[in-house]
Motif scaffolding. Structure first.
Motif, PDB file in Angstrom:
ATOM      1  N   THR A   1       0.837  -1.204   0.000  1.00  0.00           N
ATOM      2  CA  THR A   1       0.000   0.000   0.000  1.00  0.00           C
ATOM      3  C   THR A   1       0.871   1.254   0.000  1.00  0.00           C
ATOM      4  OG1 THR A   1      -1.751  -1.154   1.221  1.00  0.00           O
ATOM      5  CG2 THR A   1      -1.816   1.247   1.230  1.00  0.00           C
TER       6      THR A   1
ATOM      7  N   GLY B   1       2.456   1.837  -3.368  1.00  0.00           N
ATOM      8  CA  GLY B   1       1.495   2.384  -4.312  1.00  0.00           C
ATOM      9  C   GLY B   1       1.289   3.876  -4.118  1.00  0.00           C
TER      10      GLY B   1
ATOM     11  N   ALA C   1      -0.729  -2.008  -7.738  1.00  0.00           N
ATOM     12  CA  ALA C   1      -0.392  -2.037  -6.307  1.00  0.00           C
ATOM     13  C   ALA C   1      -1.644  -1.943  -5.457  1.00  0.00           C
ATOM     14  CB  ALA C   1       0.554  -0.879  -5.972  1.00  0.00           C
ATOM     15  N   ASP C   2      -2.626  -1.170  -5.916  1.00  0.00           N
ATOM     16  CA  ASP C   2      -3.867  -1.016  -5.165  1.00  0.00           C
ATOM     17  C   ASP C   2      -4.628  -2.332  -5.057  1.00  0.00           C
ATOM     18  OD1 ASP C   2      -6.076   0.381  -3.913  1.00  0.00           O
ATOM     19  OD2 ASP C   2      -7.116   0.188  -5.820  1.00  0.00           O
TER      20      ASP C   2
ATOM     21  N   SER D   1       2.112   7.038  -6.571  1.00  0.00           N
ATOM     22  CA  SER D   1       1.102   8.052  -6.876  1.00  0.00           C
ATOM     23  C   SER D   1       1.677   9.456  -6.747  1.00  0.00           C
ATOM     24  CB  SER D   1      -0.106   7.900  -5.939  1.00  0.00           C
ATOM     25  OG  SER D   1      -0.742   6.653  -6.103  1.00  0.00           O
TER      26      SER D   1
ATOM     27  N   CYS E   1       1.182   0.913 -12.611  1.00  0.00           N
ATOM     28  CA  CYS E   1       1.755   0.294 -11.407  1.00  0.00           C
ATOM     29  C   CYS E   1       0.962   0.684 -10.156  1.00  0.00           C
ATOM     30  CB  CYS E   1       3.218   0.707 -11.253  1.00  0.00           C
ATOM     31  SG  CYS E   1       4.319  -0.024 -12.482  1.00  0.00           S
ATOM     32  N   CYS E   2       0.469   1.918 -10.114  1.00  0.00           N
ATOM     33  CA  CYS E   2      -0.359   2.352  -8.978  1.00  0.00           C
ATOM     34  C   CYS E   2      -1.629   1.503  -8.899  1.00  0.00           C
ATOM     35  CB  CYS E   2      -0.741   3.824  -9.131  1.00  0.00           C
ATOM     36  SG  CYS E   2       0.612   4.991  -8.937  1.00  0.00           S
TER      37      CYS E   2
ATOM     38  N   ASP F   1      -2.062  -5.267  -2.966  1.00  0.00           N
ATOM     39  CA  ASP F   1      -1.985  -5.232  -1.502  1.00  0.00           C
ATOM     40  C   ASP F   1      -3.142  -5.990  -0.871  1.00  0.00           C
ATOM     41  OD1 ASP F   1      -3.991  -3.413  -2.057  1.00  0.00           O
ATOM     42  OD2 ASP F   1      -3.144  -1.767  -0.895  1.00  0.00           O
TER      43      ASP F   1
ATOM     44  N   ASP G   1      -6.022   5.198  -1.423  1.00  0.00           N
ATOM     45  CA  ASP G   1      -6.710   5.415  -2.701  1.00  0.00           C
ATOM     46  C   ASP G   1      -7.149   6.865  -2.857  1.00  0.00           C
ATOM     47  OD1 ASP G   1      -6.382   2.758  -3.229  1.00  0.00           O
ATOM     48  OD2 ASP G   1      -8.468   2.198  -2.883  1.00  0.00           O
TER      49      ASP G   1
END
Length: 251
Positions: free
Chosen positions: A78, A81, A112-113, A85, A108-109, A116, A138
């Motif tokens: 997390t 990510g 990763a979201d 961002s 990639c963001c 996780d 987020d």
């Protein structure tokens, strides 16, 4: 440059911390179907359907297997990510080719979201606090994405409106779930993957317009992407409100 250096330092520190603190799980990891069963149980029994959702879950499962097997904590994913961002508005501010390079960072963001959460479910480390932390990450990430569009010429007032409505969408979803709405309530037209796609297209084409030296066009493109975000957020908010009214009025 100072911000970029600080971002790189945070990312490296998170990776090192994650590797040092990693503890392989004692129990075997579930297969894909077992993972979906666990995920569904944590989300009110809702199970993904359709080509895109099912495919997305297969991709995130495949990406999460190795970190889950090594015992990487989902909070680390997390944090990574969110660090990625933070790179998006920096690339947007740099403009041109740098802005276009934000597209793989955004991908990639998004991964990763999802990874996780997949790591948490597979390793049995899912928690209520983790869900709160993931949601906070987020929302902060989306604020940074909109900031990137402002850096590329989108009107600040429009970006603020888009951000507020986007936050309202998720606030209403969370409040409805807190008072008893079943499952996820509804999958709207503007879920997290679509938000990332909208931002990615807007930043990419605004950056391309900057390279082509079209005066004013990058700002128009960035503003159009922001307006599209606002309209889709409004549509999603309407869907959530209708679903909440239908579900909660029956209780």
């Amino acid at each position: 440059m100072f911000l970029a250096g600080g971002l790189a330092a945070v990312t490296v520190a998170l990776l090192v911390f994650g590797v040092v603190r990693a503890r392989p799980p004692a129990d075997p990891l579930p297969d894909h179907d077992g993972y979906l069963d666990r995920w569904s149980a944590l989300h009110g029994g809702w199970r993904p359907t359709g080509v895109f959702p099912v495919g997305w879950f297969r991709v995130t499962y495949a990406l999460a297997v190795r970190p889950a097997r090594r015992g990487l904590h989902p909070h680390v994913v997390t944090g990574l990510g969110l660090a990625l961002s933070a790179a998006v508005p920096l690339l947007g501010w740099a403009g041109g080719g740098w802005a276009m390079a934000a597209v793989p960072v955004l991908i990639c963001c998004g991964l990763a979201d999802s990874v996780d959460g997949a790591v948490a479910v597979m390793s049995g480390t899912a928690s209520r606090f983790g869900a709160v932390l993931d949601s906070l990450s987020d929302r902060l990430g989306e604020l940074l994405f909109l900031l990137a569009l402002v850096a590329m010429g989108a009107p600040l007032a429009l970006a603020v409106a888009a951000g507020v409505v986007g936050y309202l969408l998720e606030y209403v979803r969370a409040r409805a779930a807190a008072v008893g709405m079943a499952g996820l309530g509804v999958v709207t037209v503007f879920e997290r993957p679509i938000r990332i796609i909208v931002i990615a297209f807007a930043i990419f084409f605004a950056g391309a317009a900057q390279l082509a030296v079209h005066n004013g066009l990058p700002g128009v493109i960035a503003g159009t992407g922001t307006a599209f975000w606002l309209l889709l957020s409004l549509a999603g908010l309407g869907q959530i409100l209708r679903a909440a009214r239908s579900d909660l009025s029956e209780r």
